[in-house]
Design a protein around this motif. Structure first.
Motif, PDB file in Angstrom:
ATOM      1  N   THR A 271       0.830  -1.205   0.000  1.00  0.00           N
ATOM      2  CA  THR A 271       0.000   0.000   0.000  1.00  0.00           C
ATOM      3  C   THR A 271       0.865   1.255   0.000  1.00  0.00           C
ATOM      4  O   THR A 271       0.647   2.183  -0.799  1.00  0.00           O
ATOM      5  CB  THR A 271      -0.933   0.021   1.218  1.00  0.00           C
ATOM      6  OG1 THR A 271      -1.819  -1.098   1.168  1.00  0.00           O
ATOM      7  CG2 THR A 271      -1.760   1.303   1.245  1.00  0.00           C
ATOM      8  N   LEU A 272       1.845   1.293   0.887  1.00  0.00           N
ATOM      9  CA  LEU A 272       2.723   2.466   0.964  1.00  0.00           C
ATOM     10  C   LEU A 272       3.502   2.651  -0.342  1.00  0.00           C
ATOM     11  O   LEU A 272       3.645   3.776  -0.845  1.00  0.00           O
ATOM     12  CB  LEU A 272       3.680   2.322   2.139  1.00  0.00           C
ATOM     13  CG  LEU A 272       3.030   2.324   3.529  1.00  0.00           C
ATOM     14  CD1 LEU A 272       4.073   2.090   4.617  1.00  0.00           C
ATOM     15  CD2 LEU A 272       2.288   3.623   3.784  1.00  0.00           C
ATOM     16  N   ALA A 273       3.991   1.539  -0.899  1.00  0.00           N
ATOM     17  CA  ALA A 273       4.721   1.624  -2.164  1.00  0.00           C
ATOM     18  C   ALA A 273       3.820   2.147  -3.278  1.00  0.00           C
ATOM     19  O   ALA A 273       4.236   2.965  -4.108  1.00  0.00           O
ATOM     20  CB  ALA A 273       5.280   0.253  -2.530  1.00  0.00           C
ATOM     21  N   GLN A 274       2.565   1.700  -3.294  1.00  0.00           N
ATOM     22  CA  GLN A 274       1.628   2.119  -4.337  1.00  0.00           C
ATOM     23  C   GLN A 274       1.269   3.594  -4.217  1.00  0.00           C
ATOM     24  O   GLN A 274       1.139   4.293  -5.238  1.00  0.00           O
ATOM     25  CB  GLN A 274       0.360   1.253  -4.266  1.00  0.00           C
ATOM     26  CG  GLN A 274      -0.720   1.601  -5.267  1.00  0.00           C
ATOM     27  CD  GLN A 274      -0.346   1.282  -6.704  1.00  0.00           C
ATOM     28  OE1 GLN A 274       0.827   1.166  -7.037  1.00  0.00           O
ATOM     29  NE2 GLN A 274      -1.343   1.147  -7.553  1.00  0.00           N
ATOM     30  N   VAL A 275       1.121   4.090  -2.996  1.00  0.00           N
ATOM     31  CA  VAL A 275       0.816   5.506  -2.806  1.00  0.00           C
ATOM     32  C   VAL A 275       1.976   6.368  -3.311  1.00  0.00           C
ATOM     33  O   VAL A 275       1.777   7.346  -4.054  1.00  0.00           O
ATOM     34  CB  VAL A 275       0.526   5.805  -1.320  1.00  0.00           C
ATOM     35  CG1 VAL A 275       0.464   7.313  -1.089  1.00  0.00           C
ATOM     36  CG2 VAL A 275      -0.782   5.156  -0.890  1.00  0.00           C
ATOM     37  N   VAL A 276       3.185   6.008  -2.918  1.00  0.00           N
ATOM     38  CA  VAL A 276       4.367   6.765  -3.370  1.00  0.00           C
ATOM     39  C   VAL A 276       4.488   6.701  -4.891  1.00  0.00           C
ATOM     40  O   VAL A 276       4.729   7.713  -5.561  1.00  0.00           O
ATOM     41  CB  VAL A 276       5.644   6.221  -2.706  1.00  0.00           C
ATOM     42  CG1 VAL A 276       6.882   6.869  -3.313  1.00  0.00           C
ATOM     43  CG2 VAL A 276       5.607   6.471  -1.200  1.00  0.00           C
ATOM     44  N   LEU A 277       4.294   5.510  -5.451  1.00  0.00           N
ATOM     45  CA  LEU A 277       4.392   5.341  -6.899  1.00  0.00           C
ATOM     46  C   LEU A 277       3.323   6.154  -7.620  1.00  0.00           C
ATOM     47  O   LEU A 277       3.594   6.762  -8.669  1.00  0.00           O
ATOM     48  CB  LEU A 277       4.246   3.860  -7.247  1.00  0.00           C
ATOM     49  CG  LEU A 277       4.355   3.464  -8.721  1.00  0.00           C
ATOM     50  CD1 LEU A 277       5.709   3.886  -9.285  1.00  0.00           C
ATOM     51  CD2 LEU A 277       4.161   1.970  -8.882  1.00  0.00           C
ATOM     52  N   GLY A 278       2.112   6.198  -7.062  1.00  0.00           N
ATOM     53  CA  GLY A 278       1.050   6.983  -7.677  1.00  0.00           C
ATOM     54  C   GLY A 278       1.378   8.463  -7.719  1.00  0.00           C
ATOM     55  O   GLY A 278       1.158   9.135  -8.738  1.00  0.00           O
ATOM     56  N   VAL A 279       1.914   8.990  -6.607  1.00  0.00           N
ATOM     57  CA  VAL A 279       2.276  10.410  -6.549  1.00  0.00           C
ATOM     58  C   VAL A 279       3.392  10.723  -7.541  1.00  0.00           C
ATOM     59  O   VAL A 279       3.332  11.712  -8.288  1.00  0.00           O
ATOM     60  CB  VAL A 279       2.687  10.804  -5.119  1.00  0.00           C
ATOM     61  CG1 VAL A 279       3.254  12.223  -5.095  1.00  0.00           C
ATOM     62  CG2 VAL A 279       1.502  10.691  -4.170  1.00  0.00           C
ATOM     63  N   VAL A 280       4.416   9.871  -7.583  1.00  0.00           N
ATOM     64  CA  VAL A 280       5.540  10.098  -8.496  1.00  0.00           C
ATOM     65  C   VAL A 280       5.076  10.024  -9.950  1.00  0.00           C
ATOM     66  O   VAL A 280       5.472  10.844 -10.789  1.00  0.00           O
ATOM     67  CB  VAL A 280       6.665   9.068  -8.228  1.00  0.00           C
ATOM     68  CG1 VAL A 280       7.761   9.176  -9.282  1.00  0.00           C
ATOM     69  CG2 VAL A 280       7.253   9.276  -6.839  1.00  0.00           C
ATOM     70  N   THR A 281       4.219   9.052 -10.255  1.00  0.00           N
ATOM     71  CA  THR A 281       3.696   8.926 -11.614  1.00  0.00           C
ATOM     72  C   THR A 281       2.942  10.189 -12.017  1.00  0.00           C
ATOM     73  O   THR A 281       3.073  10.677 -13.144  1.00  0.00           O
ATOM     74  CB  THR A 281       2.754   7.707 -11.704  1.00  0.00           C
ATOM     75  OG1 THR A 281       3.475   6.524 -11.345  1.00  0.00           O
ATOM     76  CG2 THR A 281       2.203   7.553 -13.108  1.00  0.00           C
ATOM     77  N   LEU A 282       2.165  10.737 -11.088  1.00  0.00           N
ATOM     78  CA  LEU A 282       1.412  11.958 -11.364  1.00  0.00           C
ATOM     79  C   LEU A 282       2.339  13.145 -11.594  1.00  0.00           C
ATOM     80  O   LEU A 282       2.187  13.891 -12.563  1.00  0.00           O
ATOM     81  CB  LEU A 282       0.468  12.245 -10.192  1.00  0.00           C
ATOM     82  CG  LEU A 282      -0.393  13.497 -10.299  1.00  0.00           C
ATOM     83  CD1 LEU A 282      -1.471  13.316 -11.353  1.00  0.00           C
ATOM     84  CD2 LEU A 282      -1.013  13.829  -8.944  1.00  0.00           C
ATOM     85  N   LEU A 283       3.307  13.316 -10.705  1.00  0.00           N
ATOM     86  CA  LEU A 283       4.201  14.469 -10.790  1.00  0.00           C
ATOM     87  C   LEU A 283       5.036  14.459 -12.063  1.00  0.00           C
ATOM     88  O   LEU A 283       5.379  15.521 -12.596  1.00  0.00           O
ATOM     89  CB  LEU A 283       5.108  14.523  -9.564  1.00  0.00           C
ATOM     90  CG  LEU A 283       4.416  14.777  -8.213  1.00  0.00           C
ATOM     91  CD1 LEU A 283       5.425  14.766  -7.079  1.00  0.00           C
ATOM     92  CD2 LEU A 283       3.658  16.099  -8.226  1.00  0.00           C
ATOM     93  N   TYR A 284       5.381  13.279 -12.557  1.00  0.00           N
ATOM     94  CA  TYR A 284       6.184  13.172 -13.782  1.00  0.00           C
ATOM     95  C   TYR A 284       5.316  13.049 -15.039  1.00  0.00           C
ATOM     96  O   TYR A 284       5.804  12.669 -16.084  1.00  0.00           O
ATOM     97  CB  TYR A 284       7.146  11.992 -13.675  1.00  0.00           C
ATOM     98  CG  TYR A 284       8.372  12.294 -12.841  1.00  0.00           C
ATOM     99  CD1 TYR A 284       9.526  12.817 -13.426  1.00  0.00           C
ATOM    100  CD2 TYR A 284       8.360  12.097 -11.468  1.00  0.00           C
ATOM    101  CE1 TYR A 284      10.644  13.110 -12.664  1.00  0.00           C
ATOM    102  CE2 TYR A 284       9.475  12.390 -10.690  1.00  0.00           C
ATOM    103  CZ  TYR A 284      10.604  12.890 -11.295  1.00  0.00           C
ATOM    104  OH  TYR A 284      11.719  13.185 -10.535  1.00  0.00           O
ATOM    105  N   GLN A 285       4.030  13.348 -14.897  1.00  0.00           N
ATOM    106  CA  GLN A 285       3.092  13.414 -16.016  1.00  0.00           C
ATOM    107  C   GLN A 285       2.925  12.055 -16.720  1.00  0.00           C
ATOM    108  O   GLN A 285       2.938  11.953 -17.934  1.00  0.00           O
ATOM    109  CB  GLN A 285       3.503  14.491 -17.016  1.00  0.00           C
ATOM    110  CG  GLN A 285       3.498  15.893 -16.397  1.00  0.00           C
ATOM    111  CD  GLN A 285       3.805  16.983 -17.398  1.00  0.00           C
ATOM    112  OE1 GLN A 285       4.443  16.749 -18.414  1.00  0.00           O
ATOM    113  NE2 GLN A 285       3.343  18.188 -17.119  1.00  0.00           N
ATOM    114  N   VAL A 286       2.792  11.042 -15.928  1.00  0.00           N
ATOM    115  CA  VAL A 286       2.395   9.698 -16.358  1.00  0.00           C
ATOM    116  C   VAL A 286       3.304   9.116 -17.444  1.00  0.00           C
ATOM    117  O   VAL A 286       2.843   8.800 -18.554  1.00  0.00           O
ATOM    118  CB  VAL A 286       0.921   9.668 -16.835  1.00  0.00           C
ATOM    119  CG1 VAL A 286       0.385   8.242 -16.845  1.00  0.00           C
ATOM    120  CG2 VAL A 286       0.035  10.536 -15.954  1.00  0.00           C
TER     121      VAL A 286
END
Length: 320
Positions: A271-286
């Motif tokens: 869960t924690l890994a997925q939250v961090v990954l989701g934020v990073v994916t968003l910030l780097y424009q998918v």
């Protein structure tokens, strides 16, 4: 299969094969004339005319191979399930009482192939991409199939749970449902390309709720890209909080077995890994690689949540 499906969507390859032929379609174009024929069919749909006009044959081959691989892998999975099942059933390794649910698993796989084509059809006449609703259904059926296979596999590996389902197991089950809903919301985000509209966090371009979020009334939840992304963010927070509090509760209010502890720790870590990954994916424009990994980790989280539910069901006599 989920990873290849995600990459097929992210590379814009899903509409490159405009026909559904479960048998002959397994053979890719073998000559230059075959490639030209396949390319000509693609040139007739809106995606080519409005987004990819002028695409070369070589560029078309790039997206064609992604879609072909996705469909071929689906066929391979069907054979990889059916042939061993027939052998195990004939030799008695799979008892007659289990034939029914094995058939259900096989039919779910077939349904997934049908839903995949139904999804592709939505982008062949008017739209330049597939319907976000059908995309969500396609992913949803895939995840349900994954969960069914995992549960049956756990029963063979760990033994079938017996007895009444207690409250703790029900809570874990509801968490699994919440993860499933979050994956469907992610499919809506992908179908609306909503990951590209607000690439800031924690606020959405300085606002909590995006401007004009409810401009289309109730349809905004599935039609407005900004609101779709907002919903995905909010449910992500709910998943993270649920995972944390349930993990803490298990440690302080019960005596979990070793396997329950391992499953709970896995759920929290993923869960924690997925939250961090989701934020990073968003910030780097998918970017494609991160977005595909985000989908795979979501499937891992769903699997971990289902595993925890299974282990709690088995060990319910040891849980307060």
């Amino acid at each position: 299969m989920l990873a290849v499906g995600g990459l097929t969507r992210l590379t814009g390859s899903g509409l490159s094969i405009t026909e559904w032929d479960p048998i002959v379609g397994a053979i890719p174009p073998l000559s230059h004339a075959d490639w030209q024929a396949a390319f000509s069919k693609y040139q007739q749909i809106p995606q080519y005319r409005l987004e990819n006009a002028g695409m070369t044959l070589e560029a078309f081959k790039g997206i064609f191979w992604w879609e072909w691989a996705h469909r071929f892998l689906g066929r391979a999975i069907g054979f990889a399930f059916l042939l061993p099942f027939l052998w195990f059933a004939a030799t008695g390794a799979i008892g007659r009482k289990d034939w029914g649910r094995m058939l259900i698993l096989f039919l779910l796989g077939g349904l997934q192939g049908f839903v995949g084509w139904w999804m592709v059809q939505s982008g062949l006449e008017v739209r330049v991409s597939v319907s976000q609703y059908r995309l969500a259904i396609h992913l949803g059926v895939a995840v349900l199939l994954l969960g069914a296979i995992l549960w049956v596999g756990l029963e063979y590996l760990r033994g079938r749970p017996e007895g009444h389902v207690n409250k703790t197991t029900k809570i874990a089950g509801w968490f699994t449902v919440l993860v499933f809903v979050q994956m469907l919301l992610g499919a809506l985000v992908a179908g609306l390309h909503a990951g590209l509209v607000y690439n800031t966090w924690p606020l959405m371009d300085g606002a909590v709720v995006p401007e004009g979020a409810f401009s289309d009334g109730w349809l905004s939840f599935s039609e407005n890209p900004g609101l779709a992304q907002f919903d995905h963010r909010v449910v992500a927070y709910a998943v993270a909080l649920f995972a944390w509090f349930f993990w803490s509760w298990l440690r302080t209010h019960s005596k979990p077995t070793l396997m329950v502890r391992r499953a709970a720790n896995t759920v929290l870590a993923v869960t924690l890994a997925q939250v961090v990954l989701g934020v990073v994916t968003l910030l780097y424009q998918v970017p494609v690689a991160l977005a595909a990994l985000h989908q795979v980790v979501a499937a891992l989280l769903f699997s971990a949540a289902l595993w925890l539910t299974f282990e709690l069901r088995r060990a319910q006599s040891f849980i307060a």
